[in-house]
Design an enzyme around this catalytic site. Sequence first.
Site, PDB file in Angstrom:
ATOM      1  N   GLU A 313     -77.813 -26.258  -4.498  1.00 14.30           N
ATOM      2  CA  GLU A 313     -78.619 -27.482  -4.571  1.00 14.30           C
ATOM      3  C   GLU A 313     -77.755 -28.740  -4.488  1.00 14.30           C
ATOM      4  O   GLU A 313     -77.989 -29.744  -5.153  1.00 14.30           O
ATOM      5  CB  GLU A 313     -79.497 -27.481  -5.823  1.00 14.30           C
ATOM      6  CG  GLU A 313     -80.440 -26.296  -5.876  1.00 14.30           C
ATOM      7  CD  GLU A 313     -81.394 -26.315  -7.060  1.00 14.30           C
ATOM      8  OE1 GLU A 313     -81.434 -27.329  -7.780  1.00 14.30           O
ATOM      9  OE2 GLU A 313     -82.108 -25.318  -7.253  1.00 14.30           O
ATOM     10  N   GLU A 426     -83.710 -18.428  -5.696  1.00 17.11           N
ATOM     11  CA  GLU A 426     -84.453 -18.629  -6.939  1.00 17.11           C
ATOM     12  C   GLU A 426     -85.718 -19.402  -6.614  1.00 17.11           C
ATOM     13  O   GLU A 426     -85.721 -20.287  -5.758  1.00 17.11           O
ATOM     14  CB  GLU A 426     -83.613 -19.385  -7.976  1.00 17.11           C
ATOM     15  CG  GLU A 426     -83.115 -20.753  -7.555  1.00 17.11           C
ATOM     16  CD  GLU A 426     -82.292 -21.430  -8.632  1.00 17.11           C
ATOM     17  OE1 GLU A 426     -82.876 -22.200  -9.422  1.00 17.11           O
ATOM     18  OE2 GLU A 426     -81.064 -21.186  -8.683  1.00 17.11           O
TER      19      GLU A 426
END
Length: 494
Positions: A313, A426
């Site tokens: 991220e 995820e």
Amino acid sequence: MKLKKTHVLSGAALVALLGVFIARSVLTEPMATYTDLPYGYELSYPKQMKVDRSWPGVRTRFWDETTQIDVYYDNFNGTVSDAATYIGYGNRFIENTKDHRVTKNETKTVGGLSVHLLKWERDKLKHVENDKPYYASAEIVKNDKEVYTIVIKSARPVTNDEEIVNSFRVIPTQGDKPELGTVTKREPLKTNPETAEAYRKLFMTDGLKWGIYERSAPGRMDILHALEQKLDYKFGLLILYKSLSTGFPADDLKNAYDDNRLVQLTLQTMRFGEANPSVMYDILNGKYDEFFTKYAQDIKAFGRPLLFRLNNEMNGDWVPYSAYHNSKDPELYTEVWKYIYRTFQSQGVDNVLWVWNPNHLSKPEFQWNHPLLYYPGDAYVDVIGLTAYNTGTYYPGEQWSTFDELYAPLYAQYSKWFEQPLMITEFASSSVGGDKAQWVDHMFKDIKKYPKLKAAIWWSHTDFDPDDRPARKYKLDETPELVDRFRQHLQEYK
């Protein structure tokens, strides 16, 4: 006889005069003109530079051995952002005065357009070959919603920034904006046979494999085992998060492999619970050399296959390794990635599959923070990770999103851009703002439409707000109904 008066220049005056001469020689170097009709601009650049248009819609680059000039176009129509937000929010990194020394910060009018000019420098970095520590940027405001940005990065002080900016002009757009095609090529694995076989089973066979993040696992397995007994299903993949605050988790990983699980070890180069303003610069200056060498040695000694997800991220401003905190320069991220990769290679690590994983939304959602700018290169990436959450509606501005709304555009982009296998590293749905059980039903149905996805890991935990109240409730076993829904759907994957 009247003698002619002569002037003798001091050493300091000679140096000053030489500096003016050099500056003028740079400013008067031969220039070429570049015209971009689809994006409606024209500018001059040093004639000896090469032009790189390989990433249309992301950036155009002009470069030589010492300097690169990147041009970006941002259009904020249909968003909450505007030019003022872009300039103010995008340049907050200069508040870190320890690592960034600002030499110019002003706004002026050029050709009838408002232009924000910024120049700064940082220390030269030990682990970056041909480092370019001198920067200049210009945000050229076409209107409240459209901004062009020029970013210059050089191995020597930048002296021609204003000349380049003064040459810039907006022209009428013509033609369609080009689309970005495949940007990567899958390369052969550099792993031992056991890791290559783990890769084959996970990514080269039919069917979707499921994993879970259960906070206590794999340090302890009893809670996960109890949940799996209710689900009548065993998850083959687990997530383990680590940082610079801890060493290699050998005991946890042994627990996982003794229980026949493959772990996605996520290493985030920060210290949890601490401010990390300088961490990327510190890494590239050698402060963590011993840490990463030892980490590599421990991975090699462990010997079993690992999914190694480094600095996920990165296109989000919530992590200190984002370009948002580091000179608006995504290449500092890729340099850290390559440095760690080289360190692992030097220690003979051959049991790691490298997972590269942006967030589905960039924050800030500016072109210089585009996820592709963080891609370190085909030789350094084995697997592409996708991450998108239905965050729910706890925070203002968030909205309830179905799995399809999140993953249809993301899958379309990533399956076009990348040749490496894809996995959802995820994801989850909150229960705040909608029917989570129904969301799960639709997710299991819709995920079948994306055959290139080879694995998906449910993040079964809770995000808390600053007052430690549950904000995003992602737990798989939040209610008996949810457990029952998962149990029914997972039978198909046994």
